[in-house]
Design a protein around this motif. Structure first.
Motif, PDB file in Angstrom:
ATOM      1  N   THR A   1       6.547  20.888  14.153  1.00  0.00           N
ATOM      2  CA  THR A   1       6.330  20.361  15.499  1.00  0.00           C
ATOM      3  C   THR A   1       6.330  18.839  15.497  1.00  0.00           C
ATOM      4  O   THR A   1       6.923  18.198  16.365  1.00  0.00           O
ATOM      5  CB  THR A   1       4.999  20.878  16.064  1.00  0.00           C
ATOM      6  N   ALA A   2       5.679  18.249  14.500  1.00  0.00           N
ATOM      7  CA  ALA A   2       5.618  16.787  14.407  1.00  0.00           C
ATOM      8  C   ALA A   2       6.989  16.170  14.159  1.00  0.00           C
ATOM      9  O   ALA A   2       7.274  15.060  14.615  1.00  0.00           O
ATOM     10  CB  ALA A   2       4.654  16.375  13.308  1.00  0.00           C
ATOM     11  N   LEU A   3       7.833  16.879  13.426  1.00  0.00           N
ATOM     12  CA  LEU A   3       9.156  16.357  13.096  1.00  0.00           C
ATOM     13  C   LEU A   3      10.176  16.582  14.208  1.00  0.00           C
ATOM     14  O   LEU A   3      11.258  15.997  14.189  1.00  0.00           O
ATOM     15  CB  LEU A   3       9.650  16.984  11.792  1.00  0.00           C
ATOM     16  N   ASP A   4       9.846  17.435  15.164  1.00  0.00           N
ATOM     17  CA  ASP A   4      10.716  17.674  16.316  1.00  0.00           C
ATOM     18  C   ASP A   4      10.507  16.533  17.310  1.00  0.00           C
ATOM     19  O   ASP A   4       9.860  16.674  18.341  1.00  0.00           O
ATOM     20  CB  ASP A   4      10.369  19.033  16.941  1.00  0.00           C
ATOM     21  N   THR A   5      11.086  15.391  16.995  1.00  0.00           N
ATOM     22  CA  THR A   5      10.763  14.166  17.733  1.00  0.00           C
ATOM     23  C   THR A   5      11.326  14.148  19.155  1.00  0.00           C
ATOM     24  O   THR A   5      10.827  13.401  19.998  1.00  0.00           O
ATOM     25  CB  THR A   5      11.270  12.924  16.975  1.00  0.00           C
ATOM     26  N   ASN A   6      12.352  14.937  19.432  1.00  0.00           N
ATOM     27  CA  ASN A   6      12.872  14.988  20.806  1.00  0.00           C
ATOM     28  C   ASN A   6      12.303  16.171  21.586  1.00  0.00           C
ATOM     29  O   ASN A   6      12.691  16.411  22.739  1.00  0.00           O
ATOM     30  CB  ASN A   6      14.397  14.995  20.829  1.00  0.00           C
ATOM     31  N   HIS A   7      11.417  16.933  20.951  1.00  0.00           N
ATOM     32  CA  HIS A   7      10.642  18.004  21.604  1.00  0.00           C
ATOM     33  C   HIS A   7      11.515  19.062  22.272  1.00  0.00           C
ATOM     34  O   HIS A   7      11.175  19.577  23.340  1.00  0.00           O
ATOM     35  CB  HIS A   7       9.679  17.400  22.640  1.00  0.00           C
ATOM     36  N   ASP A   8      12.618  19.398  21.588  1.00  0.00           N
ATOM     37  CA  ASP A   8      13.471  20.451  22.149  1.00  0.00           C
ATOM     38  C   ASP A   8      13.254  21.799  21.464  1.00  0.00           C
ATOM     39  O   ASP A   8      13.989  22.755  21.712  1.00  0.00           O
ATOM     40  CB  ASP A   8      14.943  20.051  22.072  1.00  0.00           C
ATOM     41  N   GLY A   9      12.249  21.866  20.585  1.00  0.00           N
ATOM     42  CA  GLY A   9      11.923  23.120  19.923  1.00  0.00           C
ATOM     43  C   GLY A   9      12.708  23.386  18.655  1.00  0.00           C
ATOM     44  O   GLY A   9      12.480  24.397  17.991  1.00  0.00           O
ATOM     45  N   THR A  10      13.621  22.465  18.309  1.00  0.00           N
ATOM     46  CA  THR A  10      14.465  22.657  17.128  1.00  0.00           C
ATOM     47  C   THR A  10      14.468  21.382  16.282  1.00  0.00           C
ATOM     48  O   THR A  10      14.625  20.280  16.810  1.00  0.00           O
ATOM     49  CB  THR A  10      15.914  22.991  17.530  1.00  0.00           C
ATOM     50  N   LEU A  11      14.288  21.558  14.988  1.00  0.00           N
ATOM     51  CA  LEU A  11      14.377  20.433  14.065  1.00  0.00           C
ATOM     52  C   LEU A  11      15.804  20.353  13.566  1.00  0.00           C
ATOM     53  O   LEU A  11      16.282  21.243  12.854  1.00  0.00           O
ATOM     54  CB  LEU A  11      13.401  20.626  12.906  1.00  0.00           C
ATOM     55  N   ASP A  12      16.514  19.294  13.947  1.00  0.00           N
ATOM     56  CA  ASP A  12      17.918  19.153  13.571  1.00  0.00           C
ATOM     57  C   ASP A  12      18.292  17.680  13.495  1.00  0.00           C
ATOM     58  O   ASP A  12      17.422  16.800  13.539  1.00  0.00           O
ATOM     59  CB  ASP A  12      18.828  19.909  14.546  1.00  0.00           C
ATOM     60  N   GLY A  13      19.578  17.411  13.392  1.00  0.00           N
ATOM     61  CA  GLY A  13      20.057  16.053  13.228  1.00  0.00           C
ATOM     62  C   GLY A  13      19.829  15.145  14.409  1.00  0.00           C
ATOM     63  O   GLY A  13      20.038  13.927  14.313  1.00  0.00           O
ATOM     64  N   LYS A  14      19.382  15.695  15.531  1.00  0.00           N
ATOM     65  CA  LYS A  14      19.082  14.876  16.703  1.00  0.00           C
ATOM     66  C   LYS A  14      17.676  14.280  16.629  1.00  0.00           C
ATOM     67  O   LYS A  14      17.322  13.433  17.448  1.00  0.00           O
ATOM     68  CB  LYS A  14      19.237  15.705  17.974  1.00  0.00           C
ATOM     69  N   ASP A  15      16.886  14.759  15.680  1.00  0.00           N
ATOM     70  CA  ASP A  15      15.526  14.250  15.516  1.00  0.00           C
ATOM     71  C   ASP A  15      15.516  13.048  14.581  1.00  0.00           C
ATOM     72  O   ASP A  15      16.365  12.911  13.706  1.00  0.00           O
ATOM     73  CB  ASP A  15      14.623  15.355  14.979  1.00  0.00           C
ATOM     74  N   ASP A  16      14.528  12.192  14.758  1.00  0.00           N
ATOM     75  CA  ASP A  16      14.430  10.955  13.992  1.00  0.00           C
ATOM     76  C   ASP A  16      14.028  11.266  12.542  1.00  0.00           C
ATOM     77  O   ASP A  16      12.951  11.825  12.314  1.00  0.00           O
ATOM     78  CB  ASP A  16      13.383  10.040  14.631  1.00  0.00           C
ATOM     79  N   PRO A  17      14.866  10.899  11.569  1.00  0.00           N
ATOM     80  CA  PRO A  17      14.570  11.223  10.175  1.00  0.00           C
ATOM     81  C   PRO A  17      13.634  10.242   9.482  1.00  0.00           C
ATOM     82  O   PRO A  17      13.311  10.422   8.303  1.00  0.00           O
ATOM     83  CB  PRO A  17      15.954  11.172   9.523  1.00  0.00           C
ATOM     84  N   TYR A  18      13.199   9.207  10.187  1.00  0.00           N
ATOM     85  CA  TYR A  18      12.376   8.173   9.570  1.00  0.00           C
ATOM     86  C   TYR A  18      10.998   8.014  10.231  1.00  0.00           C
ATOM     87  O   TYR A  18       9.972   7.981   9.533  1.00  0.00           O
ATOM     88  CB  TYR A  18      13.087   6.811   9.632  1.00  0.00           C
ATOM     89  N   ALA A  19      10.953   7.889  11.542  1.00  0.00           N
ATOM     90  CA  ALA A  19       9.743   7.471  12.250  1.00  0.00           C
ATOM     91  C   ALA A  19       8.503   8.325  11.965  1.00  0.00           C
ATOM     92  O   ALA A  19       7.408   7.765  11.806  1.00  0.00           O
ATOM     93  CB  ALA A  19      10.009   7.422  13.759  1.00  0.00           C
ATOM     94  N   PRO A  20       8.601   9.660  11.893  1.00  0.00           N
ATOM     95  CA  PRO A  20       7.370  10.441  11.678  1.00  0.00           C
ATOM     96  C   PRO A  20       6.700  10.167  10.337  1.00  0.00           C
ATOM     97  O   PRO A  20       5.517  10.483  10.157  1.00  0.00           O
ATOM     98  CB  PRO A  20       7.861  11.892  11.743  1.00  0.00           C
ATOM     99  N   TYR A  21       7.434   9.581   9.411  1.00  0.00           N
ATOM    100  CA  TYR A  21       6.928   9.356   8.057  1.00  0.00           C
ATOM    101  C   TYR A  21       6.436   7.921   7.830  1.00  0.00           C
ATOM    102  O   TYR A  21       5.960   7.609   6.743  1.00  0.00           O
ATOM    103  CB  TYR A  21       8.034   9.650   7.032  1.00  0.00           C
TER     104      TYR A  21
END
Length: 391
Positions: free
Chosen positions: A210-230
């Motif tokens: 859930t935390a890594l789903d940065t665009n909140h579309d319910g799916t963790l994929d290449g559209k999510d930010d690979p850096y900011a949550p970390y």
């Protein structure tokens, strides 16, 4: 798994501890001088240009031998260690520091918590602070890269943003309590994120997912930010770095392919759209974390793949095309906040390509001659000499 964007961990590579004749008070880094040989400045990078460093295969090559082949001393030497430390880890780190001190360089210590992030205990942190203080006191500045490539799915600490950030901040507090050490936060290049199929990938339905789903579309994929949550926060981070390799161009990775023009700069800035795929959803790492956060940027690991299990007759062309991009004459102008570049000097079996990969730039005499000739004037190197002053 998107193997093109990662490299297998090099932890557990035993150092060959060499008895050195360096004086007991150590050496200072040329680009960060201090008033006392035993009290080097906290390593934050040169005012202009970049430090040149090496990820050395310590089990097969001494730093002095590498410096001799390079024709000058690297300003940074990278050493990998398990964490918390075993007695062997402590011995190896002190051995690496001895070699680094003799070259007038800095140590980039990569800490790998293979027991998981929960293994980063108060006792382990006290041990880290003690060791760093000892190494700093001998005249060696240290940059601690804790749990690198945390946005990947291949390490025990991968894709666990909340626990990772908390652990990094605790490590940073220990590092900052030492006289001459700094921290480095260093994810993997985000192309191919979230690197599906890795043993430690975040699972749907978990808090991490859930935390890594940065665009909140319910799916963790290449559209999510690979850096900011970390990102652990500006107060905990001194350097920002990245692992950025040329693995080839097309899946399945392992073909010996000359990198296309502009690839390095495009990947560093999140604008790559080429033979390896369209990665324009990846953020601009250089701008977002170097410029906006005001941090020196490091290419903590880089090299170009030459799979010697296949026809490698174009080895020089592949490696030369990559180093001409990474070390190009335009780099200081385009990327003035790039303050460190570390070549990955290993020849090793890579599971991703099921073959032996020669990442080196100095092993083969012909390639070494071309590489050393190409080293630009904007790079900074170690002094090449141990400390000569008294305590």
């Amino acid at each position: 798994m998107h193997a093109k964007m990662r490299r297998l961990g090099t932890s557990a590579a035993a150092l060959t501890v060499l008895a050195l004749t360096a004086c007991s008070s150590g050496a200072t880094l040329a680009v960060a001088p201090s008033s006392s040989c035993a009290s080097p400045a906290r390593p934050i990078g040169p005012a202009s240009g970049a430090l040149f460093g090496v990820n050395l295969d310590w089990g097969h090559e001494q730093l002095a031998d590498y410096a001799r082949n390079l024709g000058r001393s690297p300003a940074v030497a990278v050493s990998f260690s398990g964490f918390p430390f075993t007695e062997a880890d402590r011995t190896n780190i002190h051995g690496a520091a001895e070699q680094v001190r003799a070259q007038g360089a800095a140590l980039l210590l990569t800490l790998e918590p293979h027991g998981g992030l929960a293994s980063v205990t108060d006792e382990a942190l006290k041990d880290l602070q003690t060791l760093l203080t000892q190494v700093n006191g001998s005249g060696v500045p240290v940059i601690v890269r804790f749990a690198q490539e945390m946005n990947g799915s291949w390490y025990e600490w991968g894709e666990q943003p909340a626990e990772y950030v908390a652990a990094f901040r605790r490590v940073a507090a220990a590092v900052h309590a030492t006289p001459s050490s700094a921290t480095m936060w260093a994810p993997n290049y985000g192309g191919g994120y979230p690197f599906d199929g890795g043993k430690y990938e975040a699972k749907k339905g978990t808090a991490d997912y859930t935390a890594l789903d940065t665009n909140h579309d319910g799916t963790l994929d290449g559209k999510d930010d690979p850096y900011a949550p970390y990102y652990p926060g500006d107060d905990a981070v001194d350097w920002v770095g990245m692992s950025l390799y040329h693995w080839g161009s097309t899946y399945p990775w392992g073909a010996n392919v000359v990198p296309e023009a502009g690839k390095f700069a495009q990947q560093l800035t999140g604008t790559y759209d080429g033979a390896g795929g369209k990665d324009t959803a990846v953020p601009d790492f250089y701008t977002d974390y170097g410029i906006k956060h005001g941090k020196p940027v490091a290419i903590a690991e880089t090299a170009a793949l030459v799979n010697t299990s296949r026809d490698a007759s174009n080895s020089l062309a592949i490696k030369q095309a990559w180093w001409e991009q990474v070390l190009g004459s335009d780099i200081p102008t385009r990327f003035p906040d790039l303050k460190m570049v570390n070549w990955f000097e290993w020849d090793k079996y890579e599971t991703e390509v099921k073959g032996q990969v020669d990442w080196t730039a100095t092993k083969d005499p012909a390639i070494r001659a071309a590489f050393t000739k190409a080293l630009p004037g904007w790079l900074h190197f170690g002094t090449g000499q141990p400390c000569t002053s008294a305590k």
